[in-house]
Scaffold this motif. Structure first.
Motif, PDB file in Angstrom:
ATOM      1  N   ARG A 169       0.830  -1.212   0.000  1.00  0.00           N
ATOM      2  CA  ARG A 169       0.000   0.000   0.000  1.00  0.00           C
ATOM      3  C   ARG A 169       0.861   1.258   0.000  1.00  0.00           C
ATOM      4  NH1 ARG A 169      -2.248  -0.395   4.536  1.00  0.00           N
ATOM      5  NH2 ARG A 169      -1.498   1.484   5.577  1.00  0.00           N
ATOM      6  N   ILE A 177      -5.126   6.891  -3.867  1.00  0.00           N
ATOM      7  CA  ILE A 177      -5.740   6.071  -2.841  1.00  0.00           C
ATOM      8  C   ILE A 177      -6.453   6.965  -1.832  1.00  0.00           C
ATOM      9  CG2 ILE A 177      -3.729   6.011  -1.306  1.00  0.00           C
ATOM     10  CD1 ILE A 177      -4.306   3.013  -0.894  1.00  0.00           C
ATOM     11  N   SER A 179      -8.143   6.884   2.092  1.00  0.00           N
ATOM     12  CA  SER A 179      -8.170   6.103   3.322  1.00  0.00           C
ATOM     13  C   SER A 179      -9.255   6.603   4.270  1.00  0.00           C
ATOM     14  CB  SER A 179      -6.810   6.170   4.030  1.00  0.00           C
ATOM     15  OG  SER A 179      -5.797   5.589   3.233  1.00  0.00           O
ATOM     16  N   ALA A 276      -8.860   1.197   2.841  1.00  0.00           N
ATOM     17  CA  ALA A 276      -8.227   1.898   1.728  1.00  0.00           C
ATOM     18  C   ALA A 276      -8.990   1.582   0.451  1.00  0.00           C
ATOM     19  CB  ALA A 276      -6.766   1.482   1.579  1.00  0.00           C
ATOM     20  N   MET A 279      -8.890  -1.152  -4.068  1.00  0.00           N
ATOM     21  CA  MET A 279      -7.997  -2.236  -3.672  1.00  0.00           C
ATOM     22  C   MET A 279      -7.206  -2.779  -4.865  1.00  0.00           C
ATOM     23  SD  MET A 279     -10.477  -4.166  -0.886  1.00  0.00           S
ATOM     24  CE  MET A 279      -9.482  -5.646  -0.802  1.00  0.00           C
ATOM     25  N   LEU A 286      -4.372  -5.156  -3.494  1.00  0.00           N
ATOM     26  CA  LEU A 286      -4.235  -5.209  -2.040  1.00  0.00           C
ATOM     27  C   LEU A 286      -5.186  -6.270  -1.488  1.00  0.00           C
ATOM     28  CD1 LEU A 286      -4.097  -1.406  -1.122  1.00  0.00           C
ATOM     29  CD2 LEU A 286      -2.210  -2.961  -1.707  1.00  0.00           C
ATOM     30  N   ALA A 291      -5.289  -3.678   3.046  1.00  0.00           N
ATOM     31  CA  ALA A 291      -6.357  -2.797   2.565  1.00  0.00           C
ATOM     32  C   ALA A 291      -7.350  -2.412   3.647  1.00  0.00           C
ATOM     33  CB  ALA A 291      -7.116  -3.473   1.422  1.00  0.00           C
TER      34      ALA A 291
END
Length: 393
Positions: A169, A177, A179, A276, A279, A286, A291
């Motif tokens: 990641r 990405i 989060s 996250a 993926m 991930l 993830a």
């Protein structure tokens, strides 16, 4: 630099990496697994032990289910206590015959390690400086050091199964990405002891002093937890202090039955929810804790990792054997749909059963009422049971 070619490079030799590697290996897809720490360290990790039926089927499909089926403890219910009250959640009756199996994650890892060795799969341990490259192209690769030798693995896909703190990641550009995170203001102090469990089923205890959980790894080995302050030190918790506090949080009749003994493992785990999105990043996927993270209250961490493996394995199998990428392209969407439902359930269980510091009186009453409603409503208990045994995939 030594260069090696493989079809799928898997970063991380925890249960998700080993399971994915075995499933692919068994259908003739070449894999290599890279693990940062030693095999002994991997097998010393103490983790979850409640296995959904979907995860059980996946382990059986990988040829790693024999010992689990022989030694695992089938549970068709669990208890929730509320101060002195005792309520049983009938998983079997509420879900039409479903159940969970209690079998330690360490044992699952050992079974998968043995299965990979027996079938000739390649795993490298104590690998340094693992780094994925060019996963936004058609020619991704992973660099690392194995025994001090710089090594490059050319591959078609990379599976990041290396946990929350892993390289997979971190290698994704920040702008690509998103989060989502919630850090809880308490932790779980857990011990393992070779004493018989206080009950043949798990007990989740909601108490004014804080949450507690009575669990087990076998009929002679118990796993107990109590809610503690986030900043607590292990050194402040002797075995005697732990057993005393655990008993205080259980109904008197249960507390009297607790068998105490010296612990051989003791740790404090912080609690957080984390997701996250997406993926998938080109040819990097991930998986599991890389993830998403859930608090252990709903017993979803390992089970979510296994469902990720299911979706990714289906996609890679379709790509390599059927030359069809539709399933692979849907990996992130399919996995996240299930992830968020499990994250919601774990957050709900955590919120309902724990005591939060500095909680406003109104919020405290709402939480108390939520638990009372859940325990008094057949519909609410059915929803709890349905999520606990695991949503389908």
């Amino acid at each position: 630099m030594r260069t090696v070619s493989t079809q799928v490079c898997i970063i991380g030799a925890g249960p998700s990496g080993l399971l994915l590697g075995q499933l692919l290996h068994d259908i003739g897809i070449e894999t290599v697994i890279l693990e940062r720490v030693s095999l002994d360290h991997v097998l010393s990790r103490v983790r979850a032990g409640v296995i959904e039926q979907g995860a059980k089927r996946m382990l059986e499909a990988a040829g790693a289910g024999a010992r689990m089926n022989a030694q695992g403890l089938v549970h068709d219910g669990f208890a929730i206590t509320r101060e002195s009250e005792h309520h049983r959640i009938d998983l079997n009756g509420l879900t039409g015959g479903k159940y969970v199996t209690v079998y330690g994650q360490t044992e699952i890892t050992r079974d998968l390690v043995d299965r990979r060795a027996d079938t000739g799969g390649l795993t490298h341990y104590e690998v340094d400086a693992v780094e994925p490259h060019d996963f936004d192209s058609d020619h991704p690769y992973v660099t690392c050091r194995i025994g001090g030798e710089e090594t490059r693995f050319d591959c078609q896909f990379i599976a990041g199964c290396d946990g929350f703190h892993g390289a997979s990641r971190r290698s994704v550009p920040e702008k690509a990405i998103r989060s989502f995170e919630k850090v809880y203001p308490f932790g779980w102090l857990g011990i393992l002891a070779d004493v018989p469990p206080v009950s043949h089923e798990l007990i989740y205890a909601s108490h004014s002093r804080g949450f507690a959980l009575c669990s087990m790894r076998s009929r002679t080995r118990s796993r107990y937890y109590i809610q503690c302050n986030a900043g607590d030190s292990i050194d402040a918790w002797s075995d005697d202090r732990f057993w005393t506090e655990l008993r205080r949080r259980l109904p008197a009749d249960i507390a009297e039955r607790v068998t105490t003994g010296p612990s051989f493992e003791k740790s404090i785990a912080p609690l957080r929810s984390f997701v996250a999105e997406p993926m998938r990043f080109g040819r990097l996927f991930l998986v599991g804790d890389a993830a998403h993270i859930v608090p252990p209250t709903g017993a979803k961490g390992l089970n979510l990792a296994v469902s990720d493996v299911h979706y990714l394995f289906e996609g890679l199998r379709s790509h390599f054997l059927e030359r069809d990428d539709h399933v692979l392209d849907a990996y992130s969407e399919r996995a996240l749909a299930r992830v968020w439902k499990a994250v919601r359930f774990s957050w709900w269980m955590t919120t309902m059963l724990h005591r939060f510091p500095d909680q406003a009186p109104f919020e405290a009453r709402i939480v108390e009422t939520e638990l009372a409603y859940t325990l008094g409503s057949e519909a609410a208990k059915t929803a709890l049971a349905e999520n606990y045994v695991g949503l389908p995939y």
